[in-house]
Design an enzyme around this catalytic site. Structure first.
Site, mmCIF file in Angstrom:
data_model
loop_
_atom_site.group_PDB
_atom_site.id
_atom_site.type_symbol
_atom_site.label_atom_id
_atom_site.label_comp_id
_atom_site.label_asym_id
_atom_site.label_seq_id
_atom_site.Cartn_x
_atom_site.Cartn_y
_atom_site.Cartn_z
ATOM 1 N N TYR A 148 -3.136 11.541 6.040
ATOM 2 C CA TYR A 148 -3.317 10.195 6.542
ATOM 3 C C TYR A 148 -2.255 9.234 5.993
ATOM 4 O O TYR A 148 -1.937 9.273 4.810
ATOM 5 C CB TYR A 148 -4.714 9.656 6.165
ATOM 6 C CG TYR A 148 -4.757 8.184 6.370
ATOM 7 C CD1 TYR A 148 -4.865 7.665 7.649
ATOM 8 C CD2 TYR A 148 -4.554 7.313 5.307
ATOM 9 C CE1 TYR A 148 -4.790 6.307 7.874
ATOM 10 C CE2 TYR A 148 -4.490 5.948 5.516
ATOM 11 C CZ TYR A 148 -4.611 5.463 6.795
ATOM 12 O OH TYR A 148 -4.518 4.125 7.010
ATOM 13 N N HIS B 51 -9.063 6.755 2.770
ATOM 14 C CA HIS B 51 -9.467 7.005 4.157
ATOM 15 C C HIS B 51 -10.707 7.883 4.288
ATOM 16 O O HIS B 51 -10.725 8.882 5.018
ATOM 17 C CB HIS B 51 -8.297 7.577 4.966
ATOM 18 C CG HIS B 51 -8.219 7.000 6.349
ATOM 19 N ND1 HIS B 51 -8.678 7.654 7.451
ATOM 20 C CD2 HIS B 51 -7.746 5.812 6.800
ATOM 21 C CE1 HIS B 51 -8.490 6.910 8.531
ATOM 22 N NE2 HIS B 51 -7.930 5.779 8.153
ATOM 23 N N GLU C 25 -4.109 -7.321 5.501
ATOM 24 C CA GLU C 25 -3.203 -6.212 5.845
ATOM 25 C C GLU C 25 -2.211 -6.654 6.921
ATOM 26 O O GLU C 25 -2.573 -7.359 7.859
ATOM 27 C CB GLU C 25 -4.030 -5.030 6.368
ATOM 28 C CG GLU C 25 -3.204 -3.811 6.712
ATOM 29 C CD GLU C 25 -4.075 -2.623 7.129
ATOM 30 O OE1 GLU C 25 -5.263 -2.830 7.437
ATOM 31 O OE2 GLU C 25 -3.550 -1.494 7.140
ATOM 32 N N GLU D 13 -9.004 1.908 -1.367
ATOM 33 C CA GLU D 13 -9.721 1.623 -0.117
ATOM 34 C C GLU D 13 -10.488 2.834 0.394
ATOM 35 O O GLU D 13 -10.008 3.969 0.276
ATOM 36 C CB GLU D 13 -8.671 1.190 0.917
ATOM 37 C CG GLU D 13 -9.243 0.938 2.293
ATOM 38 C CD GLU D 13 -8.158 0.548 3.280
ATOM 39 O OE1 GLU D 13 -7.069 0.100 2.856
ATOM 40 O OE2 GLU D 13 -8.395 0.697 4.485
ATOM 41 N N TRP E 243 -11.693 12.181 8.815
ATOM 42 C CA TRP E 243 -10.252 11.928 8.933
ATOM 43 C C TRP E 243 -9.858 10.657 8.225
ATOM 44 O O TRP E 243 -10.451 9.675 8.185
ATOM 45 C CB TRP E 243 -9.822 11.841 10.402
ATOM 46 C CG TRP E 243 -8.361 11.458 10.457
ATOM 47 C CD1 TRP E 243 -7.289 12.250 10.147
ATOM 48 C CD2 TRP E 243 -7.819 10.176 10.799
ATOM 49 N NE1 TRP E 243 -6.124 11.544 10.283
ATOM 50 C CE2 TRP E 243 -6.408 10.266 10.664
ATOM 51 C CE3 TRP E 243 -8.385 8.967 11.189
ATOM 52 C CZ2 TRP E 243 -5.552 9.191 10.922
ATOM 53 C CZ3 TRP E 243 -7.563 7.899 11.450
ATOM 54 C CH2 TRP E 243 -6.152 8.009 11.318
ATOM 55 N N ARG F 245 -13.390 -5.298 4.103
ATOM 56 C CA ARG F 245 -12.271 -5.074 5.034
ATOM 57 C C ARG F 245 -12.627 -5.355 6.491
ATOM 58 O O ARG F 245 -11.805 -5.147 7.380
ATOM 59 C CB ARG F 245 -11.816 -3.611 4.907
ATOM 60 C CG ARG F 245 -11.296 -3.244 3.556
ATOM 61 C CD ARG F 245 -9.802 -3.228 3.490
ATOM 62 N NE ARG F 245 -9.188 -2.327 4.426
ATOM 63 C CZ ARG F 245 -8.107 -2.625 5.150
ATOM 64 N NH1 ARG F 245 -7.537 -3.796 5.040
ATOM 65 N NH2 ARG F 245 -7.591 -1.738 5.992
ATOM 66 N N ASP G 245 -5.138 3.856 0.158
ATOM 67 C CA ASP G 245 -6.245 4.100 1.096
ATOM 68 C C ASP G 245 -6.626 5.581 1.031
ATOM 69 O O ASP G 245 -5.823 6.448 1.391
ATOM 70 C CB ASP G 245 -5.779 3.730 2.516
ATOM 71 C CG ASP G 245 -6.918 3.697 3.519
ATOM 72 O OD1 ASP G 245 -8.021 4.180 3.197
ATOM 73 O OD2 ASP G 245 -6.694 3.187 4.643
ATOM 74 N N ARG H 227 0.854 -1.186 0.000
ATOM 75 C CA ARG H 227 0.000 0.000 0.000
ATOM 76 C C ARG H 227 0.889 1.234 0.000
ATOM 77 O O ARG H 227 1.839 1.296 0.792
ATOM 78 C CB ARG H 227 -0.864 -0.018 1.262
ATOM 79 C CG ARG H 227 -1.833 1.111 1.359
ATOM 80 C CD ARG H 227 -2.511 1.134 2.720
ATOM 81 N NE ARG H 227 -1.864 2.082 3.593
ATOM 82 C CZ ARG H 227 -2.437 2.642 4.667
ATOM 83 N NH1 ARG H 227 -3.657 2.300 5.018
ATOM 84 N NH2 ARG H 227 -1.783 3.505 5.411
ATOM 85 N N GLU I 130 -13.322 -1.424 7.145
ATOM 86 C CA GLU I 130 -12.568 -1.575 8.399
ATOM 87 C C GLU I 130 -13.344 -1.024 9.591
ATOM 88 O O GLU I 130 -13.085 -1.427 10.719
ATOM 89 C CB GLU I 130 -11.183 -0.918 8.291
ATOM 90 C CG GLU I 130 -11.218 0.574 8.144
ATOM 91 C CD GLU I 130 -9.835 1.204 7.978
ATOM 92 O OE1 GLU I 130 -8.980 0.588 7.328
ATOM 93 O OE2 GLU I 130 -9.643 2.303 8.509
HETATM 94 C C1 GCO Z 1 -5.825 0.920 7.581
HETATM 95 C C2 GCO Z 1 -6.551 1.882 8.430
HETATM 96 C C3 GCO Z 1 -5.872 2.328 9.669
HETATM 97 C C4 GCO Z 1 -6.868 3.118 10.508
HETATM 98 C C5 GCO Z 1 -6.733 2.784 11.942
HETATM 99 C C6 GCO Z 1 -7.782 3.473 12.766
HETATM 100 O O1 GCO Z 1 -6.173 0.838 6.423
HETATM 101 O O2 GCO Z 1 -4.971 0.234 8.112
HETATM 102 O O3 GCO Z 1 -7.165 2.878 7.688
HETATM 103 O O4 GCO Z 1 -4.684 3.013 9.431
HETATM 104 O O5 GCO Z 1 -6.745 4.483 10.315
HETATM 105 O O6 GCO Z 1 -6.797 1.408 12.077
HETATM 106 O O7 GCO Z 1 -7.849 2.942 14.031
HETATM 107 MG MG MG Z 2 -7.857 1.907 5.914
#
Ligand code: GCO
Ligand code: MG
Length: 402
Positions: A159, A212, A339, A236, A402, A283, A210, A147, A262
């Site tokens: 991020y 995010h 991951e 992602e 975020w 995820r 990602d 990634r 996630e």
């Molecule tokens: C990822 C995630 C993490 C999250 C974190 C939040 O893809 O691994 O986005 O980086 O930001 O797990 O608690």
């Molecule tokens: Mg993520």
């Protein structure tokens, strides 16, 4: 066999973790992870005040009934605090079953479906060159999937980018820090990053990114289209996923594969995404998705729609979740990618584990149960430290995702 004790531990060997230990009258114990990043004490309290008293005297083999009891029986369904707590119980009970039967967990879940679990690593850098060097380093280490996240010109932080070099860890001690965000600057930059990576590394390595949760669906569609020449393995969390039908706009605009989930805590969060084939990878993890019991069902449902798994495995999921996830990944037919963000040496010491990385694959090991232990005495040396994830604002100060 009967459950005679269940205890909750909160420790901070580099970052905070919540751990549940369930003990039986035969002296066998099982371990579950109950970590919810930035909200750890809420889960610890939910477990010790409301869940643990209901477990004493139960048969640890009854994972299905205990799961239903904690989910349907609580009247209040879903929610990350509740589901993380239920997961800790479920994973600990599967661990006990494996130990009682003398079998690694994957043999209880259907047996091996593959040789090993393909994992992806994180490459992060302040600019494209630094990120590319990190991709190179991970390819050298044997990873087949990486990634890539890079700093964005004109934004002080973003991020996925490690602040002081070294590895990226999203939670910070103290109160939440604030980041400044610009969708335009980000969207202009990301295609340049992947163009540079394909030029340097060719087509063999799987590249992921990602977003995010920061884009609107139509912006995500455009980013996906701009990235098509670089053949991402997945893009992602392009947009927040409460509005599941919003992903139709993304799907109509791009063939870049999409990974989401996630932050999901139930299959209900993904039902439409899956049944309308709006995503390619789910995820959701065995931690925040409520345990192995519901994740087996979620994966089976996803399989019907050609959706594969891509379990979350950031450092805020403890080694217990990593161990349990690897058994799960190994035993389901529609596993996609896992991951892997390595934990700090302090964390690994508190959670000794049988899993290991070799040649791009992770292996859960063959010890009975999930193969992850917990050193209580050592954990006591690392007391809880309040920590939060950052918050994000647009350049004009509007609060953003975020
Ligand atoms: C990822 C995630 C993490 C999250 C974190 C939040 O893809 O691994 O986005 O980086 O930001 O797990 O608690
Ligand atoms: Mg993520």
């Amino acid at each position: 066999m009967k459950i005679v004790d269940a205890r909750v531990f909160v420790c901070s060997p580099g970052r905070n973790f919540v751990t549940l230990k369930i003990t039986t009258d035969e002296g066998i114990y099982g371990l579950g992870d109950a970590t919810l990043n930035g909200r750890e004490l809420a889960v610890a309290s939910y477990l010790s005040e409301h869940v643990v008293p209901c477990l004493i005297g139960r048969d640890p083999f009854e994972t299905e009934d205990i799961w239903q009891y904690l989910y349907r029986g609580a009247y209040w369904r879903k929610g990350p605090v509740t589901m993380t707590a239920i997961s800790a119980v479920d994973v600990a009970l599967w661990d006990i079953k494996g130990k009682a039967l003398g079998q690694p967990l994957y043999n209880l879940l259907g047996g091996r479906c593959r040789e090993g679990v393909t994992v992806y690593a994180h490459a992060t850098g302040r600019d494209i060159e630094e990120t590319a060097d990190e991709v190179a380093r991970h390819i050298e280490l044997g990873y087949r999937a990486v990634r890539a996240q890079s700093g964005v010109p004109g934004l002080a932080s973003t991020y996925g980018v490690a602040k002081h070099g070294g590895t990226y860890e999203p939670a910070e001690r103290g109160l939440p820090t604030e980041h400044v965000w610009s969708t335009g600057k980000y969207m202009r930059h990301v295609p340049k990053l992947f163009e540079a990576l394909r030029v340097r590394f060719g087509d063999d390595v799987h590249l992921l990114h990602d977003a995010h949760h920061r884009l609107k669906p139509i912006e995500a569609a455009r980013l996906g289209r701009d990235l098509e020449p670089y053949r991402l393995f997945w893009l992602e969390d392009p947009t927040p996923a409460e509005l599941q039908e919003g992903f139709r706009l993304i799907r109509q605009g791009t063939t870049t594969p999409i990974a989401v989930g996630e932050v999901f805590d139930s299959i209900w969060d993904a039902k439409q995404l899956i049944s309308e084939q709006l995503i390619d990878y789910l995820r959701m993890s065995v931690l925040h998705g409520g345990g192995i019991t519901p994740m087996k069902k979620a994966a089976a449902f996803a399989h019907m729609y050609h959706v594969q798994t891509g379990c979350h495995g950031a450092t805020d999921l403890s080694p217990i979740t990593m161990g349990a996830a690897l058994h799960f990944d190994l035993s389901i037919p529609n596993f996609g990618l896992q991951e892997h963000m390595p934990h700090t040496p302090e964390t690994d010491e508190v959670f000794p584990h049988a899993y290991y990385f070799e040649n791009g694959y992770m292996h859960p090991g063959d010890v009975p149960g999930h193969g992850v232990d917990f050193n209580e005495a050592l954990a006591e040396k690392y007391p809880y430290q309040r920590a939060y994830l950052p918050v994000n604002r647009r350049e004009d100060g509007t609060l953003w995702d975020w």
